[in-house]
Design an enzyme around this catalytic site. Structure first.
Site, PDB file in Angstrom:
ATOM      1  N   SER A 162      72.842 -30.186   7.798  1.00 24.20           N
ATOM      2  CA  SER A 162      72.419 -31.376   7.047  1.00 24.20           C
ATOM      3  C   SER A 162      71.490 -30.924   5.930  1.00 24.20           C
ATOM      4  CB  SER A 162      71.665 -32.338   7.968  1.00 24.20           C
ATOM      5  OG  SER A 162      70.941 -33.294   7.207  1.00 24.20           O
ATOM      6  N   TYR A 213      65.564 -33.785  14.787  1.00 19.70           N
ATOM      7  CA  TYR A 213      66.894 -33.646  14.186  1.00 19.70           C
ATOM      8  C   TYR A 213      66.910 -32.507  13.156  1.00 19.70           C
ATOM      9  CZ  TYR A 213      70.938 -34.979  11.297  1.00 19.70           C
ATOM     10  OH  TYR A 213      72.113 -34.984  10.569  1.00 19.70           O
TER      11      TYR A 213
HETATM   12  P1  NAD Z   1      78.241 -40.619  13.912  1.00 26.49           P
HETATM   13  O1  NAD Z   1      77.105 -41.048  14.760  1.00 26.49           O
HETATM   14  O2  NAD Z   1      78.942 -41.620  13.073  1.00 26.49           O
HETATM   15  O3  NAD Z   1      79.326 -39.863  14.822  1.00 26.49           O
HETATM   16  C1  NAD Z   1      78.903 -38.888  15.724  1.00 26.49           C
HETATM   17  C2  NAD Z   1      79.949 -38.721  16.802  1.00 26.49           C
HETATM   18  O4  NAD Z   1      79.464 -37.754  17.714  1.00 26.49           O
HETATM   19  C3  NAD Z   1      80.214 -40.003  17.588  1.00 26.49           C
HETATM   20  O5  NAD Z   1      81.589 -40.243  17.699  1.00 26.49           O
HETATM   21  C4  NAD Z   1      79.565 -39.727  18.931  1.00 26.49           C
HETATM   22  O6  NAD Z   1      80.214 -40.377  20.014  1.00 26.49           O
HETATM   23  C5  NAD Z   1      79.714 -38.231  19.022  1.00 26.49           C
HETATM   24  N1  NAD Z   1      78.781 -37.638  19.984  1.00 26.49           N
HETATM   25  C6  NAD Z   1      77.471 -37.940  20.169  1.00 26.49           C
HETATM   26  N2  NAD Z   1      76.962 -37.238  21.186  1.00 26.49           N
HETATM   27  C7  NAD Z   1      77.967 -36.470  21.669  1.00 26.49           C
HETATM   28  C8  NAD Z   1      78.073 -35.537  22.733  1.00 26.49           C
HETATM   29  N3  NAD Z   1      77.019 -35.278  23.524  1.00 26.49           N
HETATM   30  N4  NAD Z   1      79.252 -34.919  22.935  1.00 26.49           N
HETATM   31  C9  NAD Z   1      80.313 -35.211  22.157  1.00 26.49           C
HETATM   32  N5  NAD Z   1      80.294 -36.089  21.154  1.00 26.49           N
HETATM   33  C10 NAD Z   1      79.130 -36.714  20.902  1.00 26.49           C
HETATM   34  O7  NAD Z   1      77.665 -39.402  13.054  1.00 26.49           O
HETATM   35  P2  NAD Z   1      78.039 -38.842  11.590  1.00 26.49           P
HETATM   36  O8  NAD Z   1      77.110 -39.473  10.624  1.00 26.49           O
HETATM   37  O9  NAD Z   1      79.488 -38.845  11.355  1.00 26.49           O
HETATM   38  O10 NAD Z   1      77.532 -37.346  11.789  1.00 26.49           O
HETATM   39  C11 NAD Z   1      78.407 -36.298  12.135  1.00 26.49           C
HETATM   40  C12 NAD Z   1      77.712 -34.983  11.863  1.00 26.49           C
HETATM   41  O11 NAD Z   1      77.316 -34.923  10.502  1.00 26.49           O
HETATM   42  C13 NAD Z   1      76.454 -34.758  12.688  1.00 26.49           C
HETATM   43  O12 NAD Z   1      76.346 -33.376  12.999  1.00 26.49           O
HETATM   44  C14 NAD Z   1      75.355 -35.156  11.733  1.00 26.49           C
HETATM   45  O13 NAD Z   1      74.139 -34.529  12.050  1.00 26.49           O
HETATM   46  C15 NAD Z   1      75.933 -34.641  10.435  1.00 26.49           C
HETATM   47  N6  NAD Z   1      75.374 -35.244   9.243  1.00 26.49           N
HETATM   48  C16 NAD Z   1      75.446 -36.577   9.033  1.00 26.49           C
HETATM   49  C17 NAD Z   1      74.917 -37.105   7.864  1.00 26.49           C
HETATM   50  C18 NAD Z   1      74.975 -38.565   7.553  1.00 26.49           C
HETATM   51  O14 NAD Z   1      74.224 -39.030   6.695  1.00 26.49           O
HETATM   52  N7  NAD Z   1      75.859 -39.330   8.186  1.00 26.49           N
HETATM   53  C19 NAD Z   1      74.336 -36.269   6.917  1.00 26.49           C
HETATM   54  C20 NAD Z   1      74.283 -34.907   7.163  1.00 26.49           C
HETATM   55  C21 NAD Z   1      74.799 -34.407   8.326  1.00 26.49           C
HETATM   56  C1  4PL Z   2      69.552 -37.208   3.160  1.00 28.99           C
HETATM   57  O1  4PL Z   2      71.735 -35.715   8.040  1.00 28.99           O
HETATM   58  O2  4PL Z   2      70.968 -35.667   5.111  1.00 28.99           O
HETATM   59  C2  4PL Z   2      69.789 -39.443   6.067  1.00 28.99           C
HETATM   60  C3  4PL Z   2      70.865 -38.983   8.369  1.00 28.99           C
HETATM   61  N1  4PL Z   2      69.509 -38.936   4.849  1.00 28.99           N
HETATM   62  O3  4PL Z   2      71.440 -37.764   8.833  1.00 28.99           O
HETATM   63  C4  4PL Z   2      71.379 -36.853   7.861  1.00 28.99           C
HETATM   64  C5  4PL Z   2      69.882 -37.699   4.523  1.00 28.99           C
HETATM   65  C6  4PL Z   2      70.444 -38.679   6.995  1.00 28.99           C
HETATM   66  C7  4PL Z   2      70.550 -36.899   5.432  1.00 28.99           C
HETATM   67  C8  4PL Z   2      70.795 -37.415   6.691  1.00 28.99           C
END
Ligand code: NAD
Ligand code: 4PL
Length: 244
Positions: A137, A150
């Protein structure tokens, strides 16, 4: 991809959001995708639409992880690509992060990466080929507040990429990180992070919310055979929000 072999990709947390978009992208490129998630229904729906295989899996459960990896090898014969995407995405001020909450986030976001990666690299090492992508992230670059646990796990996932690149390279495996900025996933849209767009979008080079589909192509590239000279790296995919 060679003419004869269909690559098998395991994407964790792929029932929704960024993981689901990655699973669809890898399937569109011809891979057989294992859609793994604690959310069994969501995983089944994604696998159904992209021709993949759904596995119900909690990545923080050691027995479940080892059993599932063995099943995949039994059923599909190989694992060429691992995308460590599953994570909890909390928003909690430091004062409110109890040790219990800290441990919960560590166990999914960090222990989960250890468990799945340790099991999968054994399989990849025997085959002499592998592509691993950790979804980190840009909070690790920005130092985003109110999610210290996180951010710590995301920094650790980048640390693991740097530390393992050398060891795994000898086995024919690359390992890299993709660091998205804020993305309009189901998880973010349904929680307190949604308010972050008002603050972040003006800092981006492009004036709209990032979507899961904006992240998936970068992951697919690093997961492809042609990315074989890239390892130990972090690719920030955040519309220029952060620049390094
Ligand atoms: P989300 O919450 O929409 O989806 C996450 C998924 O992971 C869900 O389907 C959930 O059921 C699953 N999950 C949770 N715990 C679990 C476990 N113990 N075992 C298996 N599956 C599990 O999240 P997202 O926003 O799509 O994020 C996905 C990835 O991207 C994460 O690693 C998150 O840190 C990263 N990320 C997200 C953002 C953002 O802004 N959305 C930004 C940067 C990084
Ligand atoms: C900029 O990884 O990268 C919110 C929530 N804002 O999970 C992230 C920023 C979120 C991010 C993320």
């Amino acid at each position: 991809m060679t003419d004869t072999v269909q690559r098998v990709a395991l994407v964790t947390g792929a029932a929704q959001g960024i993981g689901a978009a990655i699973a669809d992208e890898l399937a569109a490129e011809g891979m057989k995708v294992v859609v793994a998630d604690v959310n069994a229904e969501g995983a089944a729906a994604v696998a159904e639409r992209n021709g993949g295989v759904a596995k119900t899996l909690d990545v923080s459960d050691q027995d479940a992880v080892n059993r599932t990896i063995a099943e995949i090898v039994d059923e599909l014969g190989r694992i060429d690509v691992l995308v460590n995407n599953a994570a909890l995405v909390p928003l909690t001020p430091w004062a409110d992060i109890t040790f219990e909450e800290w441990r919960r986030v560590m166990s999914v976001n960090l222990d989960g990466i250890y468990l799945v990666t340790h099991a999968v690299t054994e399989v990849m090492g025997e085959a002499g080929y592998g592509r691993i992508v950790n979804i980190a992230s840009n909070t690790f670059v920005a130092g985003t507040p109110d999610c210290a646990h996180y951010v710590a796990t995301k920094g650790a996932s980048i640390g693991l990429v740097r530390a393992l690149a050398g060891e795994l390279g000898r086995l024919g495996i690359t390992i890299n990180a993709v660091a998205p900025g804020i993305i309009a996933s189901e998880g973010v849209l349904s929680g307190p992070h949604a308010a972050g767009f008002d603050y972040v979008v003006p800092m981006q080079a492009f004036d709209r919310r990032g979507l899961p589909q904006d992240v998936a192509p970068a992951v697919a590239f690093l997961a492809s055979e042609k990315a074989g000279w890239i390892t130990g790296q972090t690719l920030v995919v955040d519309a220029g929000h952060t620049r390094n």
